[in-house]
Write an enzyme that holds these catalytic residues in place. Structure first.
Site, PDB file in Angstrom:
ATOM      1  CD  GLU A  32      -2.891  -1.212   2.352  1.00 49.43           C
ATOM      2  OE1 GLU A  32      -2.912  -0.244   3.142  1.00 49.43           O
ATOM      3  OE2 GLU A  32      -3.608  -2.212   2.515  1.00 49.43           O
TER       4      GLU A  32
ATOM      5  CD  GLU B  65      -3.816  -5.966   3.482  1.00 48.56           C
ATOM      6  OE1 GLU B  65      -4.684  -5.149   3.873  1.00 48.56           O
ATOM      7  OE2 GLU B  65      -2.605  -5.818   3.712  1.00 48.56           O
TER       8      GLU B  65
END
Length: 520
Positions: A361, A453
């Protein structure tokens, strides 16, 4: 795995079964209508465009403009729906939305493209949309190329009914404008056998261990045919087993507490031991690292030392460290990588291959490794790859990059799998096809694509209908898996007992040693 001819026959057989299934679900009202729709694609590749001038606006802040955003001198377009505002929760109004009414002659799967406006040097923006009140999906609008401020981009595939449909956009994150919406007939769901991806059974590290090569070979064979189930934390994986009767195929766990700045404050992690045991029991291991900053932790209320992976909780400047290799900051980066290498070596010694996903991320910039932008994040990733591969001789790693943004991609030579993290609204079991297609385009369909995720798990039938060939999903911990809102228990039972979803008991027993399609 079957040879190519057998795979084609299997694809055709799957197509027939799936078509019948979609008819029963009313996703294809009838085979006659499906046949009619297919003729449209062959004879008329036309598109439908709806201008911002025809959009229906509701709620706070959103408006129609034909002038540039304040300070921008480059916009020369005909107008846009403006999401250039900050929502005021005390306004008494809901956040702004823009609805585009799209008329199409035939029901089916359509490619959705946006014409959008982003002022120069302001980075990517996020928006979300839903179609006819369902199937909400988040998408990222990348900055227009070449110094421009407007762009057209294919962002997703959507199922439309014959006649009028409503595509509604919510503000999301960042300032941007939407000039128009365009839809083009793509294909009916499952009107053809699934595409066979041409992914090589080749790792970026030529010295990979036999177990790692075997795992990569298996992953390539699975890709496009089924999806591997995954779960973050061993405790939640056990909870899934208790609820559904099945363990996920993959265990995701975190190297966070092995970060030196956490160890020196008393952490005593056991995640590597759990991973080794999971592999002994026949499962696949994937690791992420919430890397606590090497130094500069604020350690004040709200920014405690254990939140030190967040940009706001540390003064550590990754760009300074990388620009000054003689500095203490740079040496601390190497110290931390070396500390993690010790743990990864334990897994290598235990003959456990690892899907390794560092610097996740980064493009969000909320973690310190992404705070200074894409160049420093890519440089840090390549330093880590070199340090772990060539200095520590760790050959049990399958390298997973975590971003769909081309600006942040570190390069084909250091990436085996590309991935993204997607947290759809609760109980939204959509296929996230837009982000899947973005990743496929990013690597020109030459790398495996994974959902590293997630909150809600995509419905297996929709994943197949949209050809969203995610290699695996990996649901995040806590409420995302257990509270019954993001994923209902009925949905979990359906997912983990689907023929399309691979669970741990369905993995080859000799996966890491002598998988029959092991790479040569």
């Amino acid at each position: 795995m079957p040879d190519p001819w057998k795979r084609r026959l299997f694809g055709i057989f799957s197509f027939v079964l799936l078509s019948l299934l979609l008819v029963s679900l009313d996703l294809i009202p009838s085979l006659a209508k499906a046949e009619s729709a297919h003729l449209v694609t062959d004879g008329s590749p036309s598109s439908t465009v709806v201008s911002s001038k025809d959009a229906i606006l509701q709620g706070y802040g959103v408006e129609k403009r034909d002038t540039p955003y304040t300070g921008d001198t480059l916009y020369k377009g005909d107008g846009y729906v403006s999401f250039f505002y900050d929502y005021d929760p005390n306004s008494g109004k809901s956040d702004g939305t823009a609805t585009f009414k799209v008329n199409v002659p035939t029901a089916g799967l359509y490619k959705l493209s946006l014409g959008y406006y982003i002022p120069a040097d302001t980075g990517s923006k996020d928006t979300s949309f839903e179609v006819n009140g369902t199937m909400a999906e988040s998408i990222t609008l990348v900055p227009p190329p070449g110094g421009a401020v407007v762009n057209e981009k294919s962002v997703s595939k959507i199922m439309l009914n014959a006649g009028t449909n409503e595509v509604t956009f919510s503000r999301g994150w960042g300032y941007y404008g939407i000039e128009y919406v365009k839809v083009e007939f793509a294909s009916l769901p499952a009107v053809s056998p699934p595409k066979l991806h041409q992914i090589e059974k080749k790792l970026v590290n030529p010295n990979a261990t036999v177990e790692t090569k075997a795992l990569m070979g298996y992953l390539v064979d699975v890709y496009g045919n089924k999806i591997l189930s995954g779960q973050h934390t061993l405790e939640d994986a056990q909870w899934i087993k208790d609820q559904t009767g099945k363990y996920p195929a993959m265990l995701s766990t975190d190297m966070m507490d092995y970060s030196p700045s956490r160890v020196e404050r008393g952490t005593t992690p056991t995640e590597v031991d759990k991973a080794i045991q999971w592999a002994k029991e026949g499962g696949i291991v994937t690791l992420v690292w919430h890397w606590n900053a090497p130094k500069g932790l604020h350690d004040i209320p709200g920014k405690e030392w254990y939140r030190g992976f967040y940009t706001e909780a540390t003064t550590f400047d990754v760009q300074y460290a990388l620009n000054h290799p003689e500095s203490d900051e740079y040496q601390l980066i190497l110290r931390d990588i070396d500390a993690i290498a010790v743990q990864l070596k334990r897994l290598q010694d235990a003959h456990v291959p690892v899907l390794w996903r560092p610097l996740h991320e980064a493009e969000g910039r909320w973690f310190w490794w992404g705070a200074q932008g894409p160049e420093s994040a890519k440089q840090l990733y390549r330093i880590m790859y070199d340090r772990l591969t060539h200095y520590h001789h760790l050959n049990n790693l399958i390298w997973v990059w975590n971003s769909e943004n081309p600006e942040w991609y570190p390069g084909d030579d250091v990436v085996d799998i590309v991935s993204v993290d997607i947290y759809n609204p609760a109980a939204n079991y959509g296929p996230s096809i837009g982000k899947y297609d973005n990743l496929v385009d990013l690597v020109q369909d030459k790398k495996l694509v994974a959902l590293s995720e997630n909150g809600p798990i995509g419905d297996p039938e929709l994943l197949q209908a949209y050809s969203a060939h995610w290699l695996f999903f990996s649901t995040w911990t806590g409420d995302f898996i257990r509270n019954g809102q993001y994923n209902s228990l009925d949905h979990l039972i359906k997912v983990f007992n689907s023929d399309y979803v691979i669970t741990r008991d369905e993995l080859p027993q000799d996966l890491f040693a002598s998988y029959k399609n092991e790479m040569k």
